[in-house]
Design an enzyme around this catalytic site. Structure first.
Site, PDB file in Angstrom:
ATOM      1  N   LYS A  79       0.845  -1.207   0.000  1.00 47.44           N
ATOM      2  CA  LYS A  79       0.000   0.000   0.000  1.00 47.44           C
ATOM      3  C   LYS A  79       0.876   1.251   0.000  1.00 47.44           C
ATOM      4  CE  LYS A  79      -2.108  -0.870   3.943  1.00 47.44           C
ATOM      5  NZ  LYS A  79      -1.429  -2.128   4.354  1.00 47.44           N
ATOM      6  N   ARG A  81      11.736  -6.807   4.915  1.00 47.62           N
ATOM      7  CA  ARG A  81      11.540  -5.378   4.598  1.00 47.62           C
ATOM      8  C   ARG A  81      12.410  -4.477   5.468  1.00 47.62           C
ATOM      9  NH1 ARG A  81       5.572  -2.675   4.942  1.00 47.62           N
ATOM     10  NH2 ARG A  81       5.810  -2.927   7.183  1.00 47.62           N
ATOM     11  N   ARG A 137      -8.861   1.053   9.846  1.00 46.94           N
ATOM     12  CA  ARG A 137      -8.341  -0.290  10.141  1.00 46.94           C
ATOM     13  C   ARG A 137      -9.438  -1.172  10.740  1.00 46.94           C
ATOM     14  NH1 ARG A 137      -2.724   0.251   9.419  1.00 46.94           N
ATOM     15  NH2 ARG A 137      -1.593  -1.468  10.336  1.00 46.94           N
ATOM     16  N   ARG A 149      11.878  -2.536  11.135  1.00 45.84           N
ATOM     17  CA  ARG A 149      10.890  -2.164  12.156  1.00 45.84           C
ATOM     18  C   ARG A 149      10.737  -3.295  13.160  1.00 45.84           C
ATOM     19  NH1 ARG A 149       5.654  -0.222   8.795  1.00 45.84           N
ATOM     20  NH2 ARG A 149       4.697  -1.257  10.573  1.00 45.84           N
ATOM     21  N   ARG A 181       0.203  -9.393  13.641  1.00 45.96           N
ATOM     22  CA  ARG A 181      -0.340  -8.318  12.800  1.00 45.96           C
ATOM     23  C   ARG A 181      -1.282  -8.888  11.742  1.00 45.96           C
ATOM     24  NH1 ARG A 181       4.595  -5.490  10.434  1.00 45.96           N
ATOM     25  NH2 ARG A 181       3.172  -3.844   9.780  1.00 45.96           N
TER      26      ARG A 181
HETATM   27  P1  AMP Z   1       1.390   0.172   9.596  1.00 46.72           P
HETATM   28  O1  AMP Z   1       2.640   0.933   9.347  1.00 46.72           O
HETATM   29  O2  AMP Z   1       0.210   0.729   8.843  1.00 46.72           O
HETATM   30  O3  AMP Z   1       1.557  -1.314   9.407  1.00 46.72           O
HETATM   31  O4  AMP Z   1       1.025   0.390  11.154  1.00 46.72           O
HETATM   32  C1  AMP Z   1       1.907  -0.022  12.178  1.00 46.72           C
HETATM   33  C2  AMP Z   1       1.137  -0.175  13.470  1.00 46.72           C
HETATM   34  O5  AMP Z   1       0.554   1.089  13.834  1.00 46.72           O
HETATM   35  C3  AMP Z   1      -0.049  -1.128  13.413  1.00 46.72           C
HETATM   36  O6  AMP Z   1       0.343  -2.477  13.624  1.00 46.72           O
HETATM   37  C4  AMP Z   1      -0.917  -0.594  14.546  1.00 46.72           C
HETATM   38  O7  AMP Z   1      -0.408  -0.965  15.814  1.00 46.72           O
HETATM   39  C5  AMP Z   1      -0.733   0.906  14.400  1.00 46.72           C
HETATM   40  N1  AMP Z   1      -1.749   1.517  13.500  1.00 46.72           N
HETATM   41  C6  AMP Z   1      -1.537   2.063  12.274  1.00 46.72           C
HETATM   42  N2  AMP Z   1      -2.681   2.533  11.753  1.00 46.72           N
HETATM   43  C7  AMP Z   1      -3.645   2.273  12.669  1.00 46.72           C
HETATM   44  C8  AMP Z   1      -5.050   2.502  12.729  1.00 46.72           C
HETATM   45  N3  AMP Z   1      -5.706   3.085  11.721  1.00 46.72           N
HETATM   46  N4  AMP Z   1      -5.716   2.107  13.848  1.00 46.72           N
HETATM   47  C9  AMP Z   1      -5.075   1.519  14.878  1.00 46.72           C
HETATM   48  N5  AMP Z   1      -3.756   1.260  14.886  1.00 46.72           N
HETATM   49  C10 AMP Z   1      -3.038   1.631  13.794  1.00 46.72           C
END
Ligand code: AMP
Length: 208
Positions: free
Chosen positions: A13, A127, A88, A154, A165
């Protein structure tokens, strides 16, 4: 252009968003990046969000929703935006619909970047992400090709967190596919192909 990107973590994405931003000048609103910046800055929000992120769980809606509302109000978002990682869950999607209705903005579509879970696991575990700008690349990249920042793995891209996740995605986020299908807003690309091929389809799906 006002679009939501859907798909499992590691589906690509962010990569598709970065290409759309470069070509069309819209704002890239990644809640993961916003939260990681808050963690790095050790702000109150960052301190509250960190334990959920480390555990591969969603950060509580109350923390994330205000962050997105503020970001949508910033000047660069007035030209259009790509929401990456938000909504989410269904509650977040409903709040977004209500906010957009208040702002008089229509969502152009929700684009699902579709990739099988076994491919995702391989991708996430190799990654690397730029500490400064969030750019992502493979494990061979030590310096960010976009900003020169340091590439790192990360914490939540480590094997013990990846499965959590994906479980969170399956139970909380995947129902949004049906949510947007019912609104006739769902678009889909096969994300298990080279980035540029996916991007050709992304643009076609978005009518660009
Ligand atoms: P991402 O980089 O989008 O994979 O997000 C990393 C982490 O941030 C996720 O595993 C969640 O813990 C948190 N996170 C990101 N976006 C959201 C969201 N919209 N709602 C809740 N937690 C989020």
């Amino acid at each position: 252009m006002n679009i939501v990107l859907l798909g499992a973590p590691g589906a690509g994405k962010g990569t598709q968003a970065q290409k759309l931003v470069a070509d069309f000048g819209v704002a890239h609103i990644s809640t993961g990046d916003l939260l990681r910046n808050a963690v790095k800055a050790e702000s109150e929000l960052g301190l509250q969000a960190k334990s959920y992120m480390d555990a591969g769980q969603l950060v509580p809606d109350s923390l994330v929703i205000d962050l997105v509302k503020e970001r949508l109000a910033e000047p660069d978002a007035q030209k259009g935006w790509i929401l990456d990682g938000f909504p989410r869950n269904t509650a977040q999607a409903e709040v977004l619909d209500a906010e957009l209705a208040k702002m008089g903005i229509a969502l152009d579509g929700a684009l699902l970047v579709d990739v099988a879970f076994d491919v995702i696991v391989k991708r996430l575990s190799s990654r690397r992400t730029c500490r400064s700008c969030g750019y992502t690349a493979g494990p061979e990249t030590e310096v960010c090709s976009r900003c020169g920042g340091e590439m790192y793995q990360r914490d939540d891209d480590k094997p013990e967190t990846i499965q959590k996740r994906l479980d969170t995605y399956q139970s909380k986020t995947a129902p949004l596919i049906e949510y947007y299908e019912k609104q006739d807003k769902l678009l889909k690309v096969d994300g298990d192909r080279p980035v540029d091929e996916v991007y050709v389809d992304t643009k076609a799906q978005l009518g660009l």
